[in-house]
Design an enzyme around this catalytic site. Structure first.
Site, PDB file in Angstrom:
ATOM      1  N   MET A  55       0.851  -1.197   0.000  1.00  0.00           N
ATOM      2  CA  MET A  55       0.000   0.000   0.000  1.00  0.00           C
ATOM      3  C   MET A  55       0.887   1.248   0.000  1.00  0.00           C
ATOM      4  O   MET A  55       0.442   2.336   0.365  1.00  0.00           O
ATOM      5  CB  MET A  55      -0.936  -0.010   1.200  1.00  0.00           C
ATOM      6  CG  MET A  55      -1.902  -1.204   1.152  1.00  0.00           C
ATOM      7  SD  MET A  55      -3.443  -0.953   2.034  1.00  0.00           S
ATOM      8  CE  MET A  55      -2.851  -0.659   3.672  1.00  0.00           C
ATOM      9  N   GLY A  56       2.158   1.085  -0.379  1.00  0.00           N
ATOM     10  CA  GLY A  56       3.062   2.226  -0.463  1.00  0.00           C
ATOM     11  C   GLY A  56       3.572   2.662   0.898  1.00  0.00           C
ATOM     12  O   GLY A  56       3.530   1.891   1.860  1.00  0.00           O
ATOM     13  N   LEU A 101       6.676   3.129   1.538  1.00  0.00           N
ATOM     14  CA  LEU A 101       7.619   2.014   1.630  1.00  0.00           C
ATOM     15  C   LEU A 101       8.714   2.265   2.665  1.00  0.00           C
ATOM     16  O   LEU A 101       9.176   3.388   2.840  1.00  0.00           O
ATOM     17  CB  LEU A 101       8.249   1.765   0.253  1.00  0.00           C
ATOM     18  CG  LEU A 101       7.256   1.484  -0.876  1.00  0.00           C
ATOM     19  CD1 LEU A 101       7.990   1.279  -2.198  1.00  0.00           C
ATOM     20  CD2 LEU A 101       6.375   0.272  -0.561  1.00  0.00           C
ATOM     21  N   HIS A 127       9.438  -3.369   3.332  1.00  0.00           N
ATOM     22  CA  HIS A 127       9.025  -3.616   1.943  1.00  0.00           C
ATOM     23  C   HIS A 127      10.243  -3.928   1.067  1.00  0.00           C
ATOM     24  O   HIS A 127      10.182  -4.781   0.183  1.00  0.00           O
ATOM     25  CB  HIS A 127       8.326  -2.380   1.359  1.00  0.00           C
ATOM     26  CG  HIS A 127       7.059  -1.993   2.059  1.00  0.00           C
ATOM     27  ND1 HIS A 127       6.959  -0.885   2.860  1.00  0.00           N
ATOM     28  CD2 HIS A 127       5.838  -2.579   2.062  1.00  0.00           C
ATOM     29  CE1 HIS A 127       5.737  -0.786   3.334  1.00  0.00           C
ATOM     30  NE2 HIS A 127       5.023  -1.805   2.870  1.00  0.00           N
ATOM     31  N   GLU A 134       6.012 -11.259   7.167  1.00  0.00           N
ATOM     32  CA  GLU A 134       5.491 -12.038   8.304  1.00  0.00           C
ATOM     33  C   GLU A 134       4.953 -11.131   9.396  1.00  0.00           C
ATOM     34  O   GLU A 134       4.276 -11.596  10.301  1.00  0.00           O
ATOM     35  CB  GLU A 134       6.604 -12.929   8.859  1.00  0.00           C
ATOM     36  CG  GLU A 134       6.959 -14.083   7.935  1.00  0.00           C
ATOM     37  CD  GLU A 134       7.977 -15.034   8.535  1.00  0.00           C
ATOM     38  OE1 GLU A 134       8.535 -14.721   9.613  1.00  0.00           O
ATOM     39  OE2 GLU A 134       8.218 -16.076   7.904  1.00  0.00           O
ATOM     40  N   LYS A 135       5.247  -9.838   9.330  1.00  0.00           N
ATOM     41  CA  LYS A 135       4.715  -8.921  10.346  1.00  0.00           C
ATOM     42  C   LYS A 135       3.199  -8.990  10.366  1.00  0.00           C
ATOM     43  O   LYS A 135       2.572  -8.960  11.417  1.00  0.00           O
ATOM     44  CB  LYS A 135       5.176  -7.500  10.067  1.00  0.00           C
ATOM     45  CG  LYS A 135       5.126  -6.647  11.288  1.00  0.00           C
ATOM     46  CD  LYS A 135       4.612  -5.302  11.021  1.00  0.00           C
ATOM     47  CE  LYS A 135       3.304  -4.930  11.494  1.00  0.00           C
ATOM     48  NZ  LYS A 135       2.668  -3.960  10.658  1.00  0.00           N
ATOM     49  N   ASP A 136       2.593  -9.108   9.179  1.00  0.00           N
ATOM     50  CA  ASP A 136       1.143  -9.283   9.086  1.00  0.00           C
ATOM     51  C   ASP A 136       0.865 -10.780   8.994  1.00  0.00           C
ATOM     52  O   ASP A 136       0.473 -11.288   7.944  1.00  0.00           O
ATOM     53  CB  ASP A 136       0.614  -8.541   7.854  1.00  0.00           C
ATOM     54  CG  ASP A 136       0.804  -7.041   7.995  1.00  0.00           C
ATOM     55  OD1 ASP A 136       0.160  -6.440   8.854  1.00  0.00           O
ATOM     56  OD2 ASP A 136       1.643  -6.488   7.260  1.00  0.00           O
ATOM     57  N   SER A 138       4.359   0.979   8.183  1.00  0.00           N
ATOM     58  CA  SER A 138       4.065   2.331   7.679  1.00  0.00           C
ATOM     59  C   SER A 138       3.349   3.140   8.754  1.00  0.00           C
ATOM     60  O   SER A 138       3.457   4.367   8.793  1.00  0.00           O
ATOM     61  CB  SER A 138       3.198   2.251   6.419  1.00  0.00           C
ATOM     62  OG  SER A 138       3.835   1.449   5.463  1.00  0.00           O
TER      63      SER A 138
HETATM   64  O1  PAF Z   1      -0.054  -5.623   3.522  1.00  0.00           O
HETATM   65  C1  PAF Z   1      -0.510  -4.735   2.783  1.00  0.00           C
HETATM   66  O2  PAF Z   1       0.152  -3.726   2.518  1.00  0.00           O
HETATM   67  C2  PAF Z   1      -1.913  -4.875   2.207  1.00  0.00           C
HETATM   68  O3  PAF Z   1      -2.764  -5.479   3.113  1.00  0.00           O
HETATM   69  C3  PAF Z   1      -1.925  -5.611   0.859  1.00  0.00           C
HETATM   70  C4  PAF Z   1      -1.445  -7.032   0.984  1.00  0.00           C
HETATM   71  C5  PAF Z   1      -1.062  -4.861  -0.140  1.00  0.00           C
HETATM   72  C6  PAF Z   1      -3.371  -5.656   0.316  1.00  0.00           C
HETATM   73  O4  PAF Z   1      -3.894  -4.391   0.154  1.00  0.00           O
END
Ligand code: PAF
Length: 279
Positions: free
Chosen positions: A30-31, A33, A37, A148-150, A186
């Site tokens: 989602m930018g 960065l 990322h 893996e953070k998410d 972010s």
């Molecule tokens: O992790 C993210 O940045 C978002 O949830 C993703 C995977 C790009 C989906 O919008």
């Protein structure tokens, strides 16, 4: 680096990559960065011949009371970072290109998306699976990389790929952390200096709980201790839970386990997780 905002142009470029026999990696973002990322991009370069990064702040994964409007948008800085990293293609669709008829057709994340973060952010993972399914269809990558953070997002996407029998590999990349242990995100940009100083309590509490459980301590006591520590540090805790790493259900004897937490400090919601291995 080529940048495109139109799906027909994206598909043309992808077809040319395919015609040349290239293996394609996708890094969905989602930018805004950061080094987390960029670690995904570095792994993507090792995994494929062509690296596509998408930047799309996906409205369907934000509830009306969440931070969609404030979410940091840094297109130019992001583009410079990706160019310097050797990314081949930046896919940056406007909302109308991603959801030409509105997000009517969606992909439901079901039970694995209803627990933990899903219980606190109803519909969030439906928004994630909906947009990621569209990204997979548009880019048709051989491999897609997620941090893996998410952890729950990674588990949900692995499950979607399994259930829909999608022909790609999902690669998780370890969480990148600041020197004091705070996971890169972010949303860390929202933290005021005093809250940033307190935020380190989150990885520390998880680390302490992990050591306790790994060395045979009572998991319930370790989780309660982590919640107490976080509350004392000024956090408002959504959950600290020990789960099966793949299903996110109750831990299963002999299967990998994950300790996951979400908590707010000064209005900013942070999440983190670590593996738990019995010694
Ligand atoms: O992790 C993210 O940045 C978002 O949830 C993703 C995977 C790009 C989906 O919008």
């Amino acid at each position: 680096m080529q940048t495109t905002r139109r799906v027909d142009e994206l598909r043309e470029t992808i077809s040319a990559y395919r015609a040349a026999g290239a293996r394609i990696a996708l890094v969905p973002t989602m930018g805004a960065l950061h080094a987390g990322h960029m670690a995904l991009v570095e792994e993507a370069k090792l995994a494929a011949d062509r690296v596509v990064v998408s930047i799309f702040v996906n409205p369907t994964q934000f509830a009306p009371n969440e931070d969609f409007a404030q979410y940091p948008r840094k297109e130019q800085a992001d583009s410079r970072m990706l160019t310097a990293a050797g990314v081949d293609l930046l896919w940056m669709p406007p909302v109308e290109e991603m959801y030409p008829n509105g997000p009517e057709i969606d992909v439901r994340a079901s039970e694995i998306g209803d627990v933990l973060d899903g219980a606190h952010r109803p519909g969030h993972f439906d928004g994630v699976t909906t947009v990621v399914a569209r990204l997979f269809d548009q880019v048709r990558p051989d491999v897609a990389l997620f941090g893996e953070k998410d952890w729950q997002q990674l588990a949900v996407i692995r499950r979607m790929v399994l259930d829909l029998k999608l022909p790609l590999v999902i690669q998780g990349v370890p969480t990148q952390r600041e020197d004091d242990g705070l996971a890169l995100s972010s949303r860390n940009a929202y933290l005021l200096p005093e809250d940033r100083a307190k935020a380190v309590a989150l990885p520390r509490a998880l680390g302490a709980a992990e050591r306790s459980i790994a060395t045979g301590g009572d998991p319930a006591a370790a989780l309660a201790q982590a919640i107490d520590t976080l509350t004392a540090a000024g956090f408002d805790v959504d959950y600290v839970e020990l789960r099966d790493a793949a299903t996110l259900g109750a831990p299963i004897e002999g299967q990998p386990m994950r300790l996951l937490a979400a908590a707010r400090i000064g209005g900013t919601r942070l999440i983190d997780n670590i593996a738990v291995t019995h010694e």
